[in-house]
Write a protein that holds these residues in place. Sequence first.
Motif, PDB file in Angstrom:
ATOM      1  N   ARG A 185       0.835  -1.209   0.000  1.00  0.00           N
ATOM      2  CA  ARG A 185       0.000   0.000   0.000  1.00  0.00           C
ATOM      3  C   ARG A 185       0.861   1.247   0.000  1.00  0.00           C
ATOM      4  N   ARG A 188       2.219   1.807  -3.392  1.00  0.00           N
ATOM      5  CA  ARG A 188       1.170   2.317  -4.293  1.00  0.00           C
ATOM      6  C   ARG A 188       0.909   3.802  -4.078  1.00  0.00           C
ATOM      7  N   PRO A 230       8.277   4.100  -7.627  1.00  0.00           N
ATOM      8  CA  PRO A 230       7.144   5.047  -7.607  1.00  0.00           C
ATOM      9  C   PRO A 230       7.616   6.471  -7.899  1.00  0.00           C
TER      10      PRO A 230
END
Length: 319
Positions: A185, A188, A230
């Motif tokens: 999570r 993300r 990311p």
Amino acid sequence: MTLTPPEHGERRCYLRGCRRPECVNANKRYCKRYNYDRHHTGRRRVDAAAATAEAQRLAKVWSYNQIATAAGCDPRVAFNLIHNQLENVSRTTERRILGAHAALDGIPGTALVDATGTVRRGRALAAIGYDRNDLAAELDINADAVGCLLNAKRRQVTSHTAQVMAAAYQKLSNTPGPSTRTRMRAARLGWAPPTAWDDDTIDDPNAHSEWTGHCGTDRGYHLHKTEHIPMCPPCEAGHQQWLAEHQHLKGVELRSVITRARGQAAGRGAALAENARELLAQELSWEAISIRLGADPGQIAAAMRKYPATDDRQMGMAA
């Protein structure tokens, strides 16, 4: 929560069967007060909605123990109010809870400070696998407050919270947490791990995480893309600035410059693969290597496949 045993001179000691004079007198005082309140002020207990709402608001910053200390009530009452487990409370409790905010200013560690560093440290620990329950146990605050903290719903925290988060970060930042779900999570959501932060700048609202060694530049942007890291806002902004500065380039010339930038970014993947092999030779686990290199295990494995060791290449050619 630890329940304190009843002491002589308290009504609850009387209710457990003790008939010492001081316990009997405590019960008589309670009954007299109860009858007086019933005849002169109506019901002694009121709906808990107002006290619950205030306790939950305070719990976003303070622990239930701090709230109970400020209100002069049992910690169990504050805990139950925060978790919406009481339908009614005494008028005295309601009055104390509603007035607790003013008293909290006098408790050590309750001064408010900027939340930037505390949020970043919490998110960094989430990025390596510590969920909000792990952090709540470490910080001695409720999990809902940790959730609000990680989601950056507050601009300020108490100095006590900032201090215990800094201590937890110092203790846990080099050890992977148990929650894969939390780690995924965090990835993300783009939360930076401890390896992306410098201790000197993590509290600076104007500083940014350093994922690639070139964050804030166009090269950092291509490193994010090449290594499947990311994307961070500074690199996105750096790439947009680069495009604006090179908008005069067209066609083949533009593609050539972009290809060169990607090639420079690819060098990081080769270094990542080489460093991972060295750490594997030292018999470190994949999680430990991930923490050390600041990259997801999947990213490290992909880099090792893309950039095999020299011996692997020679064996492939010989075959």
